[in-house]
Structures are given as C-alpha cells and as structure tokens.
Design a protein around this motif. Structure first.
Motif, PDB file in Angstrom:
ATOM      1  N   UNK A  30      -0.681  -4.498 -13.886  1.00 48.67           N
ATOM      2  CA  UNK A  30       0.349  -3.826 -13.114  1.00 48.67           C
ATOM      3  C   UNK A  30      -0.236  -2.658 -12.337  1.00 48.67           C
ATOM      4  N   UNK A  31      -1.095  -1.865 -12.970  1.00 49.96           N
ATOM      5  CA  UNK A  31      -1.729  -0.738 -12.293  1.00 49.96           C
ATOM      6  C   UNK A  31      -2.623  -1.223 -11.164  1.00 49.96           C
ATOM      7  N   UNK A  32      -3.319  -2.318 -11.356  1.00 48.05           N
ATOM      8  CA  UNK A  32      -4.180  -2.864 -10.313  1.00 48.05           C
ATOM      9  C   UNK A  32      -3.362  -3.336  -9.119  1.00 48.05           C
ATOM     10  N   UNK A  33      -2.214  -3.976  -9.380  1.00 43.27           N
ATOM     11  CA  UNK A  33      -1.340  -4.411  -8.298  1.00 43.27           C
ATOM     12  C   UNK A  33      -0.827  -3.232  -7.490  1.00 43.27           C
ATOM     13  N   UNK A  34      -0.355  -2.192  -8.193  1.00 49.04           N
ATOM     14  CA  UNK A  34       0.175  -1.023  -7.483  1.00 49.04           C
ATOM     15  C   UNK A  34      -0.882  -0.355  -6.636  1.00 49.04           C
ATOM     16  N   UNK A  35      -2.090  -0.349  -7.100  1.00 51.22           N
ATOM     17  CA  UNK A  35      -3.161   0.329  -6.381  1.00 51.22           C
ATOM     18  C   UNK A  35      -3.461  -0.344  -5.048  1.00 51.22           C
ATOM     19  N   UNK A  36      -3.140  -1.619  -4.906  1.00 52.00           N
ATOM     20  CA  UNK A  36      -3.472  -2.325  -3.678  1.00 52.00           C
ATOM     21  C   UNK A  36      -2.348  -2.326  -2.657  1.00 52.00           C
ATOM     22  N   UNK A  37      -1.167  -1.897  -3.016  1.00 49.81           N
ATOM     23  CA  UNK A  37      -0.033  -1.989  -2.106  1.00 49.81           C
ATOM     24  C   UNK A  37       0.125  -0.798  -1.177  1.00 49.81           C
ATOM     25  N   UNK A  38      -0.423   0.333  -1.495  1.00 46.65           N
ATOM     26  CA  UNK A  38      -0.340   1.486  -0.616  1.00 46.65           C
ATOM     27  C   UNK A  38       0.831   2.395  -0.941  1.00 46.65           C
ATOM     28  N   UNK A  39       1.127   3.256   0.015  1.00 49.21           N
ATOM     29  CA  UNK A  39       2.133   4.303  -0.152  1.00 49.21           C
ATOM     30  C   UNK A  39       3.117   4.268   1.005  1.00 49.21           C
TER      31      UNK A  39
END
Length: 92
Positions: A30-39
């Motif tokens: 989950x943390x890896x997915x969030x890290x790739x989506x941006x802000x």
C-alpha cells in the motif's frame, strides 16, 4: 524456539509466510502504491490541474493533476490558491 522480551514474556515470532500473507505485506504494498501516485492540491472544492506548464482548476477529482513531489504541490498551492488549500496524496 521461543523468544522473550526484556520482561521475560514470550514474544510471538513472525515467519516469512506470516509476513507475506499478513497485514505487514499489505501495508508495504500500500505504501509503495501511494508513493507512485503523486500529490494533489484541493482549494475551495476544486482541484489544481497542472497541464502543459500551466495550472488551472477542475471540480472533478478524475481531472485533477498530480504533482511528483509534496513540495511541488505545496509550491503550486501557494502560487495559485487562497489560504486554506490542502495538499494530499493522490487517492486514485
């Protein structure tokens, strides 16, 4: 083999299977997915929409643009939004 903490109480050990099947694996992925989506930046119900070097606004989250870093998103919020804007991880 049992493991014990500093107080002498037995400590449950996790096997590799437990880690891969359990919540730790879900958390890591989950943390890896969030890290790739941006802000994204939200202000007064609208989202910033960076496109072709310019920044506009959209009411639709699906059309909101994502910034690569939190700092880029904060900078865009300072430059284009009224006080009270919110910077958040892209939930899409």
């Amino acid at each position: 083999m049992k493991r014990f903490n500093a107080r002498g109480a037995a400590v449950a050990s996790q096997t590799t299977k437990d880690v891969l099947d359990g919540s730790l694996a879900r958390q890591v992925f989950s943390e890896a997915e969030r890290a790739t989506k941006g802000w994204i930046v939200r202000s007064d119900g609208d989202y910033l929409c960076p496109k072709d070097g310019d920044v506009g606004f959209t009411a639709d989250l699906a059309e909101a643009g994502a910034f690569d870093t939190e700092e880029e998103a904060r900078e865009a919020g300072r430059d284009h939004c009224d006080p009270g804007y919110v910077v958040m991880r892209d939930p899409r």
